[in-house]
Design a protein around this motif. Structure first.
Motif, PDB file in Angstrom:
ATOM      1  N   SER A  17       0.839  -1.197   0.000  1.00  0.00           N
ATOM      2  CA  SER A  17       0.000   0.000   0.000  1.00  0.00           C
ATOM      3  C   SER A  17       0.873   1.245   0.000  1.00  0.00           C
ATOM      4  N   ALA A  18       0.331   2.315  -0.542  1.00  0.00           N
ATOM      5  CA  ALA A  18       0.998   3.617  -0.573  1.00  0.00           C
ATOM      6  C   ALA A  18       0.024   4.661  -0.064  1.00  0.00           C
ATOM      7  N   THR A  19       0.541   5.639   0.700  1.00  0.00           N
ATOM      8  CA  THR A  19      -0.284   6.719   1.228  1.00  0.00           C
ATOM      9  C   THR A  19       0.430   8.048   1.018  1.00  0.00           C
ATOM     10  N   TYR A  20      -0.283   9.002   0.403  1.00  0.00           N
ATOM     11  CA  TYR A  20       0.231  10.359   0.183  1.00  0.00           C
ATOM     12  C   TYR A  20      -0.808  11.354   0.677  1.00  0.00           C
ATOM     13  N   LEU A  21      -0.315  12.470   1.217  1.00  0.00           N
ATOM     14  CA  LEU A  21      -1.186  13.503   1.776  1.00  0.00           C
ATOM     15  C   LEU A  21      -0.959  14.818   1.052  1.00  0.00           C
ATOM     16  N   VAL A  22      -2.044  15.603   0.950  1.00  0.00           N
ATOM     17  CA  VAL A  22      -1.960  16.966   0.428  1.00  0.00           C
ATOM     18  C   VAL A  22      -2.629  17.878   1.461  1.00  0.00           C
ATOM     19  N   PRO A  23      -1.873  18.683   2.224  1.00  0.00           N
ATOM     20  CA  PRO A  23      -2.483  19.588   3.204  1.00  0.00           C
ATOM     21  C   PRO A  23      -3.206  20.735   2.490  1.00  0.00           C
ATOM     22  N   THR A  24      -4.391  21.094   2.979  1.00  0.00           N
ATOM     23  CA  THR A  24      -5.139  22.215   2.402  1.00  0.00           C
ATOM     24  C   THR A  24      -5.734  23.067   3.517  1.00  0.00           C
ATOM     25  N   VAL A  25      -5.946  24.330   3.210  1.00  0.00           N
ATOM     26  CA  VAL A  25      -6.672  25.229   4.107  1.00  0.00           C
ATOM     27  C   VAL A  25      -8.104  25.294   3.578  1.00  0.00           C
ATOM     28  N   GLY A  26      -9.024  24.696   4.303  1.00  0.00           N
ATOM     29  CA  GLY A  26     -10.380  24.560   3.796  1.00  0.00           C
ATOM     30  C   GLY A  26     -10.482  23.368   2.869  1.00  0.00           C
ATOM     31  N   LEU A  27     -11.683  23.143   2.353  1.00  0.00           N
ATOM     32  CA  LEU A  27     -11.892  22.022   1.454  1.00  0.00           C
ATOM     33  C   LEU A  27     -11.241  22.304   0.103  1.00  0.00           C
ATOM     34  N   PRO A  28     -10.641  21.302  -0.534  1.00  0.00           N
ATOM     35  CA  PRO A  28      -9.981  21.536  -1.823  1.00  0.00           C
ATOM     36  C   PRO A  28     -10.992  21.951  -2.887  1.00  0.00           C
ATOM     37  N   SER A  29     -10.531  22.774  -3.802  1.00  0.00           N
ATOM     38  CA  SER A  29     -11.418  23.337  -4.834  1.00  0.00           C
ATOM     39  C   SER A  29     -11.436  22.515  -6.102  1.00  0.00           C
ATOM     40  N   VAL A  30     -10.854  21.325  -6.081  1.00  0.00           N
ATOM     41  CA  VAL A  30     -10.767  20.512  -7.288  1.00  0.00           C
ATOM     42  C   VAL A  30     -10.897  19.047  -6.894  1.00  0.00           C
ATOM     43  N   THR A  31     -11.451  18.237  -7.793  1.00  0.00           N
ATOM     44  CA  THR A  31     -11.514  16.796  -7.559  1.00  0.00           C
ATOM     45  C   THR A  31     -10.231  16.147  -8.081  1.00  0.00           C
ATOM     46  N   ALA A  32      -9.963  14.957  -7.597  1.00  0.00           N
ATOM     47  CA  ALA A  32      -8.767  14.249  -8.042  1.00  0.00           C
ATOM     48  C   ALA A  32      -8.834  13.957  -9.540  1.00  0.00           C
ATOM     49  N   ARG A  33      -9.995  13.583 -10.047  1.00  0.00           N
ATOM     50  CA  ARG A  33     -10.103  13.265 -11.474  1.00  0.00           C
ATOM     51  C   ARG A  33      -9.837  14.489 -12.336  1.00  0.00           C
ATOM     52  N   THR A  34     -10.344  15.632 -11.926  1.00  0.00           N
ATOM     53  CA  THR A  34     -10.089  16.855 -12.689  1.00  0.00           C
ATOM     54  C   THR A  34      -8.608  17.199 -12.669  1.00  0.00           C
ATOM     55  N   ALA A  35      -7.994  17.064 -11.499  1.00  0.00           N
ATOM     56  CA  ALA A  35      -6.569  17.388 -11.394  1.00  0.00           C
ATOM     57  C   ALA A  35      -5.730  16.458 -12.256  1.00  0.00           C
ATOM     58  N   VAL A  36      -6.027  15.160 -12.245  1.00  0.00           N
ATOM     59  CA  VAL A  36      -5.258  14.208 -13.043  1.00  0.00           C
ATOM     60  C   VAL A  36      -5.465  14.449 -14.525  1.00  0.00           C
TER      61      VAL A  36
END
Length: 429
Positions: A17-36
């Motif tokens: 398994s792999a785990t990665y984190l992205v810290p944000t201030v507030g809820l993120p403004s983009v979905t993972a699919r859109t970003a990819v």
């Protein structure tokens, strides 16, 4: 499974398994699919397609959690593995974490790591944040994280995925790897390494990791995941292994191989890690550190991988003058193919540093102009982060203080400044 004295059976985990984190201030403004989707054309298609496929499968999850719901990441360890003050401040100010997790079977490619890192980097780049690699306890700039992913031919630099930390104990230096468990393999360790081999042995460990990882993945090519993979008890490491691990397979001359004995050191504490230990071959007489020094001399062609000198005494001045006086002749012999067979020409040159020049060695690959040499670094620099073992370098002839012709046994010609450092007197010109 056949068990012999020539092979060591190493257990294979059922899944990784792999785990990665992205810290944000507030809820993120983009979905993972859109970003990819925004990585189209920027990321090699094998990985881009893999990330999109895993996003749509149960093998990957992307969740947004309040930061208080995730176990606290230790700032001291993050700092020890390279986190900067601004990155730690952004983590402290974050209210949420985008948590990217993926699972996959052991083997090659490590789809869980490649896809999870790609998704996390895409999200972090879009929202202007960082990537935190939970396994390595490392902060990654999104652009840097994307550069660690495979190119169109599926190639990666192992140094981007495996670290080699070390510490001191009563017997010398204790080296370990941190990253091989990403691929299901136990981490490596070496104990009793002499202090002066700090950088050289880190490179040897990286080369050994590359060789053993290849053997490991070769044993996992079948349709079913085996319970064990048999690794050779005597691991062979060459300069080519080191160069490939650093991402420069074509930039390294041939070196004699070095043998390292592999032993399984199981942890006595169920919470601790087991290791594969690298030791001298059976029958080696004397302390292990002596063998490790000889191994480095073989892999780095008999020269110290990073040498500093500040003394300008008569012996050193004569050594530099002798070396520089011979540059024209050695260039002519190099270009005319008149050096002995199976040898390599190396030069020592100065890099500017706060405390004065740092002198490092480089193998010569071309010398078309008398004023400029193109080569490959034989060592990691302390003062210039771009100068790493196996990396291409351009050397001005005016900066050269020494040269040497090497064969598999070491220096056979030249090396005047090295002789002053090692023995106090330069060889006769």
């Amino acid at each position: 499974m056949l068990i012999t004295d020539d092979f060591l059976p190493v257990p294979v985990p059922e899944s990784l398994s792999a785990t990665y984190l992205v810290p944000t201030v507030g809820l993120p403004s983009v979905t993972a699919r859109t970003a990819v989707s925004g990585l189209a054309g920027r990321l090699a298609e094998p990985v881009h397609g893999l990330a999109r496929q895993m996003l749509d499968s149960p093998l990957m999850s992307v969740d947004v959690r309040p930061i208080g719901e995730f176990p606290e990441l230790p700032p001291d360890l993050l700092s020890a593995f390279g986190a900067g003050a601004e990155q730690l401040d952004r983590l402290a100010a974050a209210s949420h974490l985008v948590v990217v997790q993926a699972e996959y079977r052991p083997g090659w490619p490590p789809a869980h790591e490649w896809a999870a890192r790609a998704v996390a980097a895409a999200v972090a780049e879009t929202v202007g944040s960082d990537v935190v690699d939970v396994f390595g306890l490392q902060f990654l700039d999104p652009a840097a994280a994307l550069r660690t992913l495979p190119d169109a031919q599926g190639r990666v630099r192992l140094v981007d995925w495996v670290l080699v930390p070390y510490s001191s104990d009563a017997e010398g230096l204790w080296f370990t790897t941190k990253g091989l468990r990403r691929f299901g393999l136990l981490e490596l360790q070496t104990q009793g390494v002499p202090d002066h081999l700090t950088r050289a042995w880190g490179a040897v460990m990286t080369g050994a990791a590359r060789r053993l990882l290849r053997d490991w993945t070769d044993g996992l090519t079948g349709d079913d995941v085996p319970a064990f993979v048999q690794l050779p008890v005597l691991a062979t490491v060459t300069g080519h292994d080191i160069a490939v691990a650093y991402g420069n397979p074509e930039q390294h001359g041939a070196t004699a191989p070095v043998l390292l004995r592999l032993e399984l050191d199981p942890a006595t504490d169920p919470e601790a890690d087991s290791f594969l230990s690298l030791r001298p071959p059976a029958g080696h007489a004397g302390p292990a550190g002596r063998y490790f020094a000889a191994a480095c001399a073989t892999l780095f062609a008999g020269i110290q991988p990073d040498v500093r000198y500040a003394r300008a005494d008569d012996a050193m001045s004569r050594a530099v003058a002798t070396a520089r006086a011979g540059l024209g002749d050695i260039r002519a012999r190099f270009r005319g193919g008149r050096l002995p067979a199976e040898t390599q020409l190396v030069v020592k040159y100065g890099l500017p540093g706060v405390d004065g020049p740092e002198y490092v060695w480089a193998g010569v690959t071309s010398w078309d102009s008398p004023e400029r040499i193109v080569g490959v670094s034989a060592s990691d620099s302390n003062t210039d982060a771009t100068v790493r073992i196996g990396s291409p370098v351009a050397v001005e002839a005016a900066d050269i203080v020494d040269w040497a012709v090497l064969d598999a046994t070491g220096v056979i010609e030249g090396g005047w400044t090295q002789a002053v450092l090692d023995a106090g007197n330069p060889p006769t010109p």
